[in-house]
Scaffold this active site. Structure first.
Site, PDB file in Angstrom:
ATOM      1  N   ASP A  28     -20.462 -33.935 -14.256  1.00 15.34           N
ATOM      2  CA  ASP A  28     -20.441 -32.515 -13.951  1.00 15.34           C
ATOM      3  C   ASP A  28     -19.294 -31.921 -14.773  1.00 15.34           C
ATOM      4  O   ASP A  28     -18.500 -32.663 -15.382  1.00 15.34           O
ATOM      5  CB  ASP A  28     -20.210 -32.312 -12.443  1.00 15.34           C
ATOM      6  N   ASP A  85     -17.371 -28.145 -14.240  1.00 13.56           N
ATOM      7  CA  ASP A  85     -16.373 -27.371 -13.490  1.00 13.56           C
ATOM      8  C   ASP A  85     -16.017 -28.071 -12.185  1.00 13.56           C
ATOM      9  O   ASP A  85     -16.884 -28.393 -11.376  1.00 13.56           O
ATOM     10  CB  ASP A  85     -16.909 -25.966 -13.210  1.00 13.56           C
TER      11      ASP A  85
END
Length: 230
Positions: A16, A18
């Protein structure tokens, strides 16, 4: 029960972005709360927490639902973008702890890696380039490139295909509940590295492992690969 053998079987990694690679969730939360305050609205932490990890269409829908039909949601969203970009321009984008170490270890292993992010592809590309990570991944699969965003598995299935590794042999690293659910639905070996949200009952049941930082993940991978196969 999770076992270290699951980690030992991994041949590729999907990150991922952020809140996992980039310490940007705090910046966006601050931007949203600052924008809301300009309109006389207190945006509670609990409301922003519901938005974390989702595509912009889903997160903005939650904002509108939580604030109600009379709130100037469109203006708050636009203001949040403005303050967010302003913070990034002034302060840069900080990395989460252990990112460089994790990437260096994956270089040693020669593991392919990709980023699976709900963020729009153009913005994700700019962010990763600015922190020197863009050239260290095979590519990016973003929320605007798949039919269904997290918590649907689409983005992780696409990322696994991008790096050419079966999902069950991919390690997925996530900080948010929607991401953890998406990764497990895709049948990836899933690790949660919490950021703004502590693990809840759902993420504890779905994540194969939970570690405090990417430093700890790198150590776990090293330990798993040192265990002789039975």
């Amino acid at each position: 029960m999770p076992s270290m053998q699951q980690l030992a079987s991994v041949r590729g990694v999907i990150f991922d972005m952020d809140g996992l690679l980039l310490d940007t969730e705090r910046l966006f939360k601050k931007a949203y709360q600052r924008s809301a305050s300009q309109h006389g609205i207190v945006l509670k932490d609990s409301v922003y927490d519901m938005m974390i990890g989702l595509r912009s269409d889903a997160s903005q829908r939650i904002l509108r639902e939580q604030l109600g039909p009379d709130a100037p949601s469109a203006a708050i969203i636009e203001g949040a973008r403005h303050y967010y970009y302003m913070q990034i321009e002034e302060e840069g984008i900080p990395l989460r702890p252990g990112v460089r170490e994790m990437f260096d270890y994956l270089d040693e292993l020669d593991f392919p890696r990709a980023v699976a992010t709900s963020t729009h592809h153009k913005l994700a590309t700019l962010k990763l380039r600015s922190v020197g990570l863009l050239d260290r991944v095979v590519g990016i699969v973003s929320g605007d490139q798949v039919a269904h965003g997290k918590p649907a598995p689409d983005i992780y299935l696409a990322a696994a295909k991008l790096i050419g590794i079966p999902p069950e042999e991919c390690l997925a690293l996530e900080d948010s509940p929607p991401g953890v659910i998406a990764a497990r639905k895709a049948n990836c070996v899933t690790i949660m590295v919490p950021d703004l949200q502590a693990p809840n009952a759902v993420t504890r049941s779905m994540a194969n492992f939970i570690y405090e930082s990417l430093h700890d993940v790198a150590l776990a991978l090293k330990g798993a690969r040192a265990i002789p196969s039975s």
